[in-house]
Motif scaffolding. Structure first.
Motif, mmCIF file in Angstrom:
data_model
loop_
_atom_site.group_PDB
_atom_site.id
_atom_site.type_symbol
_atom_site.label_atom_id
_atom_site.label_comp_id
_atom_site.label_asym_id
_atom_site.label_seq_id
_atom_site.Cartn_x
_atom_site.Cartn_y
_atom_site.Cartn_z
ATOM 1 N N ASP A 126 0.862 -1.185 0.000
ATOM 2 C CA ASP A 126 0.000 0.000 0.000
ATOM 3 C C ASP A 126 0.898 1.234 0.000
ATOM 4 O O ASP A 126 1.446 1.605 1.027
ATOM 5 C CB ASP A 126 -0.862 -0.046 1.276
ATOM 6 C CG ASP A 126 -1.964 0.979 1.218
ATOM 7 O OD1 ASP A 126 -1.988 1.745 0.232
ATOM 8 O OD2 ASP A 126 -2.765 1.022 2.169
ATOM 9 N N LYS A 127 1.025 1.837 -1.164
ATOM 10 C CA LYS A 127 2.006 2.937 -1.274
ATOM 11 C C LYS A 127 1.432 4.235 -0.694
ATOM 12 O O LYS A 127 1.307 5.250 -1.376
ATOM 13 C CB LYS A 127 2.430 3.113 -2.732
ATOM 14 C CG LYS A 127 3.356 2.014 -3.200
ATOM 15 C CD LYS A 127 3.982 2.318 -4.526
ATOM 16 C CE LYS A 127 5.004 1.291 -4.899
ATOM 17 N NZ LYS A 127 4.570 -0.108 -4.878
ATOM 18 N N GLU A 128 1.111 4.187 0.568
ATOM 19 C CA GLU A 128 0.592 5.377 1.243
ATOM 20 C C GLU A 128 1.734 6.120 1.901
ATOM 21 O O GLU A 128 2.695 5.513 2.378
ATOM 22 C CB GLU A 128 -0.453 4.970 2.289
ATOM 23 C CG GLU A 128 -1.798 4.667 1.663
ATOM 24 C CD GLU A 128 -2.891 4.599 2.725
ATOM 25 O OE1 GLU A 128 -2.850 5.410 3.670
ATOM 26 O OE2 GLU A 128 -3.749 3.718 2.599
ATOM 27 N N SER A 129 1.576 7.434 1.978
ATOM 28 C CA SER A 129 2.653 8.276 2.500
ATOM 29 C C SER A 129 3.003 7.948 3.950
ATOM 30 O O SER A 129 4.141 8.122 4.382
ATOM 31 C CB SER A 129 2.236 9.748 2.431
ATOM 32 O OG SER A 129 1.928 10.071 1.105
ATOM 33 N N LYS A 130 2.025 7.423 4.670
ATOM 34 C CA LYS A 130 2.259 7.175 6.102
ATOM 35 C C LYS A 130 3.272 6.047 6.355
ATOM 36 O O LYS A 130 3.824 5.939 7.442
ATOM 37 C CB LYS A 130 0.943 6.877 6.807
ATOM 38 C CG LYS A 130 0.248 5.626 6.323
ATOM 39 C CD LYS A 130 -1.076 5.439 7.044
ATOM 40 C CE LYS A 130 -1.817 4.225 6.510
ATOM 41 N NZ LYS A 130 -3.132 4.061 7.087
ATOM 42 N N TYR A 131 3.503 5.213 5.354
ATOM 43 C CA TYR A 131 4.474 4.115 5.543
ATOM 44 C C TYR A 131 5.867 4.596 5.177
ATOM 45 O O TYR A 131 6.490 4.106 4.244
ATOM 46 C CB TYR A 131 4.067 2.904 4.711
ATOM 47 C CG TYR A 131 2.706 2.343 5.092
ATOM 48 C CD1 TYR A 131 2.445 1.969 6.411
ATOM 49 C CD2 TYR A 131 1.702 2.179 4.151
ATOM 50 C CE1 TYR A 131 1.199 1.465 6.758
ATOM 51 C CE2 TYR A 131 0.461 1.674 4.495
ATOM 52 C CZ TYR A 131 0.224 1.315 5.801
ATOM 53 O OH TYR A 131 -0.996 0.825 6.155
ATOM 54 N N PHE A 132 6.347 5.581 5.864
ATOM 55 C CA PHE A 132 7.680 6.126 5.556
ATOM 56 C C PHE A 132 8.742 5.543 6.479
ATOM 57 O O PHE A 132 8.428 4.910 7.493
ATOM 58 C CB PHE A 132 7.668 7.666 5.630
ATOM 59 C CG PHE A 132 7.221 8.210 6.944
ATOM 60 C CD1 PHE A 132 8.070 8.200 8.068
ATOM 61 C CD2 PHE A 132 5.936 8.767 7.093
ATOM 62 C CE1 PHE A 132 7.643 8.715 9.277
ATOM 63 C CE2 PHE A 132 5.518 9.268 8.312
ATOM 64 C CZ PHE A 132 6.363 9.238 9.408
ATOM 65 N N ILE A 133 9.986 5.792 6.127
ATOM 66 C CA ILE A 133 11.126 5.375 6.955
ATOM 67 C C ILE A 133 11.594 6.631 7.689
ATOM 68 O O ILE A 133 11.902 7.653 7.051
ATOM 69 C CB ILE A 133 12.273 4.820 6.095
ATOM 70 C CG1 ILE A 133 11.792 3.632 5.241
ATOM 71 C CG2 ILE A 133 13.470 4.433 6.947
ATOM 72 C CD1 ILE A 133 12.788 3.191 4.181
ATOM 73 N N SER A 134 11.648 6.521 8.992
ATOM 74 C CA SER A 134 12.052 7.688 9.784
ATOM 75 C C SER A 134 13.560 7.900 9.710
ATOM 76 O O SER A 134 14.332 6.936 9.582
ATOM 77 C CB SER A 134 11.648 7.485 11.239
ATOM 78 O OG SER A 134 10.268 7.277 11.321
ATOM 79 N N ASP A 135 13.938 9.123 9.834
ATOM 80 C CA ASP A 135 15.342 9.535 9.864
ATOM 81 C C ASP A 135 16.146 8.847 8.746
ATOM 82 O O ASP A 135 17.158 8.174 8.975
ATOM 83 C CB ASP A 135 15.942 9.205 11.239
ATOM 84 C CG ASP A 135 17.172 10.066 11.515
ATOM 85 O OD1 ASP A 135 17.456 10.973 10.699
ATOM 86 O OD2 ASP A 135 17.855 9.805 12.521
ATOM 87 N N ILE A 136 15.658 9.032 7.585
ATOM 88 C CA ILE A 136 16.212 8.302 6.420
ATOM 89 C C ILE A 136 17.638 8.751 6.091
ATOM 90 O O ILE A 136 18.435 7.974 5.566
ATOM 91 C CB ILE A 136 15.247 8.447 5.216
ATOM 92 C CG1 ILE A 136 15.483 7.299 4.217
ATOM 93 C CG2 ILE A 136 15.383 9.810 4.527
ATOM 94 C CD1 ILE A 136 14.349 7.091 3.265
ATOM 95 N N THR A 137 17.996 9.951 6.452
ATOM 96 C CA THR A 137 19.349 10.442 6.172
ATOM 97 C C THR A 137 20.384 9.632 6.960
ATOM 98 O O THR A 137 21.452 9.292 6.434
ATOM 99 C CB THR A 137 19.466 11.935 6.559
ATOM 100 O OG1 THR A 137 18.278 12.595 6.154
ATOM 101 C CG2 THR A 137 20.656 12.599 5.901
#
Lengths: 441, 230
Positions: free
Chosen positions: A79-90
């Motif tokens: 489900d390509k929803e924005s809420k499934y993000f990876i935190s602190d990706i940097t």
């Protein structure tokens, strides 16, 4: 003192007869040699072409779409929803970058969106990238056909493909609007200016994506400092599994997949290359085996008297059999190196210069993700497989003529008669015929 | 000493269809050192008899003994070995290996017998000398005349040190000079080395030189004239 030339053992003598026999009927031998050469050459070229096409497809996919390894939130895949993000990706980017064998790392924000111009609109996937990182991982920056790639300096730039531009009827510096849902599921939109157009060679891919700067997209989505995907390129493909395992261990809560898992069809294509090569070889062997049988049968028929004499003076069946087999194998050994060298030279030439399939069908090839230029590439294994295949074919093709030769009756053969002893098949045929006759009567 | 003994040799071709009686009870004894011609009209059974004596064909009935060995009891493989070691063959159409030189054609048989290289070299040279063709030793059959090829065939027949030589119409394809030369060579070998020669022939020149002439008609021996000077 005179010297005789008899300084071999019997095997040497058999090889000598077999070798000289090949050149007794040069034209006939050249026909078989030619068939083997063309067969080997065509297989090498075909395998090279298929391999080149698939490699081009895979490399394009890796360069432009999938990278070698990708990291996602586990739910993002379904489900390509924005809420499934990876935190602190940097931070993740920096950690992965420090792993030995990792060539480059970039991170992205991805969201489904609607792109609209004053003329048309269509659904696409908006990819927010950090240009300075993305150019190290993706080849899109080298596929620009108009304008320039994204920069960090200006706001709200967008890259679209030539095909999308055509469909939206926009040009460079035109404005387009991206509409999508933010984290709170509210519709949000942003106006972007077209700064460049690209063409990757894969029409399906080109029509489905646009690139923007990650910070612009993150602001609109309200996920600053986070992202949806980390894309990784590695130095050596043989280390793919070990690096993937290392990253998986570092981020057990995230989904780490290699390009074969991201796009299973790539793995399928790779396995198909090998299968296609084997299928070509089997077809080639089947065609060749009949050619060899035909030629060697003619050779045996032509030498019936000679074979009869050899049997009469005490050459046993095994040696007669060997003589025919060795002759066939020598025939193949003459042809195989020529075919292999020709195949190698042809594929090497086209590997450097490429084969332009533009004349065939520009759009047709691109629709399937292939480049117009194919660079044939033949794995070393293929050459060895061909050597084995040709040797086996020669051996197989020689068995029947050799069998017929040893079934000759010396007393008949000396007179030039090709009457052989009844073989198993003939015996079986006669047995069945007599049985049927007895039942009938 | 009896070299070859045949008793009641019968050969019937196509026994189950239309039987052809090629030989009908041939009794023969050939001693070592004989120079024998088997003569008779075409179809009389000369070649069939030669083939049976040479172990190339098997008789329908009867027995063949060569130096006391019953050929009837030998398996195919043993028969091949027997031919290799005991019998020399000279064929009407020479039947040399076209891709071999004269020397190789002669030496080939000895390689089959697993003789040593030195022995092969020496014997090949001596044999080619004895048949007067040493100058042609490195020529292939297609570079030689019919007479020369037949001399190579004789040298080849003798290479294996056989007990006897069977020659099936050896002069049929030769001119008169070549025939005389070949017969001289074979007669010499017969005298000097006590080599047994058995010919099947129509050729009066061969018959005139033979010490024993066996005439066959319709598969039967009709005369056996021995003018042996031995």
């Amino acid at each position: 003192m005179r010297q005789c030339a008899i300084n071999e053992n019997i095997m040497g003598m058999i090889i000598k007869i077999a070798w000289r026999n090949i050149w007794r009927n040069i034209m006939r031998s050249l026909v078989v040699i030619g068939a083997i050469i063309i067969g080997i050459w065509s297989i090498i070229f075909l395998v090279g072409m298929v391999n080149g096409m698939i490699e081009s497809y895979i490399n394009n996919a890796i360069k432009n779409e999938v990278s070698h390894i990708k990291i996602h939130h586990p739910d993002f895949i379904n489900d390509k929803e924005s809420k499934y993000f990876i935190s602190d990706i940097t931070a993740i980017k920096n950690e992965v970058d420090s792993i030995t064998g990792v060539k480059a790392v970039s991170y992205k924000t991805i969201t489904n969106a609607m792109i609209s111009s004053s003329h048309a609109g269509r659904g696409i996937m908006a990819i927010g990238v950090v240009p300075k990182y993305e150019t190290n991982v993706s080849g899109v920056s080298q596929k620009m056909i108009a304008g320039k790639y994204l920069t960090d300096t200006k706001k709200n730039q967008i890259l679209i493909s030539k095909r999308t531009a055509k469909k939206l009827k926009v040009k460079l510096r035109s404005k387009v609007v991206l509409t999508f849902q933010n984290l709170d599921n509210e519709i949000t939109m942003g106006a972007f200016r077209v700064v460049g157009m690209f063409e990757t060679g894969n029409n399906i891919y080109d029509e489905s994506i646009v690139f923007v700067c990650q910070k612009d997209l993150n602001t609109l989505l309200d996920i600053n400092g986070n992202g949806h995907e980390v894309a990784i390129l590695i130095d050596d493909l043989s280390e793919l599994d070990s690096i993937q395992a290392k990253i998986s261990k570092m981020y057990p809560d995230l989904l780490v997949r290699n390009y074969k898992e991201v796009q299973p069809e790539l793995a399928l294509f790779q396995s198909q290359i090998k299968m296609a090569g084997i299928i070509y070889m089997v077809i080639f062997m089947l065609a060749l085996v009949f050619g060899i049988i035909n030629t060697m049968m003619m050779a045996v028929l032509e030498r019936v008297r000679e074979l009869g004499m050899l049997m009469s003076v005490g050459m046993n069946k095994m040696k007669i059999f060997m003589m025919i087999v060795v002759e066939t194998i020598l025939l193949a050994m003459v042809a195989a190196p020529v075919g292999l060298i020709l195949g190698y030279m042809t594929t090497s030439y086209f590997n450097k210069n490429g084969i332009n399939l533009f004349f065939y069908s520009e759009e047709g090839m691109k629709q399937f993700g292939f480049d117009n230029f194919i660079y044939p590439n033949v794995p070393t294994d293929t050459y060895w497989q061909l050597v084995v295949a040709v040797s086996l074919t020669a051996l197989l093709g020689s068995l029947y003529p050799a069998w017929k030769a040893i079934r000759l009756r010396p007393v008949e053969a000396i007179r030039g008669s090709f009457e052989t002893r009844d073989g198993l098949m003939v015996w079986l045929f006669k047995f069945l015929r007599n049985k049927i006759r007895s039942i009938w009567t | 000493m009896d070299l070859i003994v045949t008793k009641g040799i019968t050969k019937i071709y196509n026994p189950n269809k239309i039987p052809v009686h090629a030989l009908q009870g041939i009794d023969l004894t050939i001693k070592k050192g004989e120079f024998t011609a088997i003569v008779g009209p075409s179809g009389s059974g000369k070649t069939t008899l030669l083939n049976i004596i040479g172990g190339l064909d098997r008789q329908t009935e009867g027995t063949v003994w060569i130096e006391g060995t019953d050929l009837t009891n030998l398996s195919d493989n043993k028969l091949i070995d027997f031919r290799k070691n005991k019998i020399g063959f000279v064929f009407q159409s020479y039947n040399l290996i076209p891709v071999f030189t004269a020397a190789e054609n002669v030496g080939f048989i000895m390689l089959l017998q697993k003789r040593s290289k030195n022995e092969i070299d020496t014997r090949v040279l001596n044999l080619l000398k004895s048949v007067g063709i040493v100058e042609q030793m490195n020529k292939r059959p297609n570079q030689m005349s019919g007479g020369q090829q037949q001399r190579v065939a004789v040298a080849r027949a003798l290479a294996s040190k056989p007990k006897f030589v069977l020659a099936d119409e050896p002069t049929a394809n030769l001119d008169s000079k070549s025939t005389t030369d070949l017969l001289d060579i074979m007669e010499n070998l017969n005298k000097k080395e006590d080599m047994t020669f058995i010919f099947s022939t129509h050729d009066q020149r061969v018959i005139d030189r033979a010490h024993r002439v066996i005439t066959i008609e319709d598969g039967k021996v009709v005369s056996d004239v021995n003018s042996s000077i031995n």
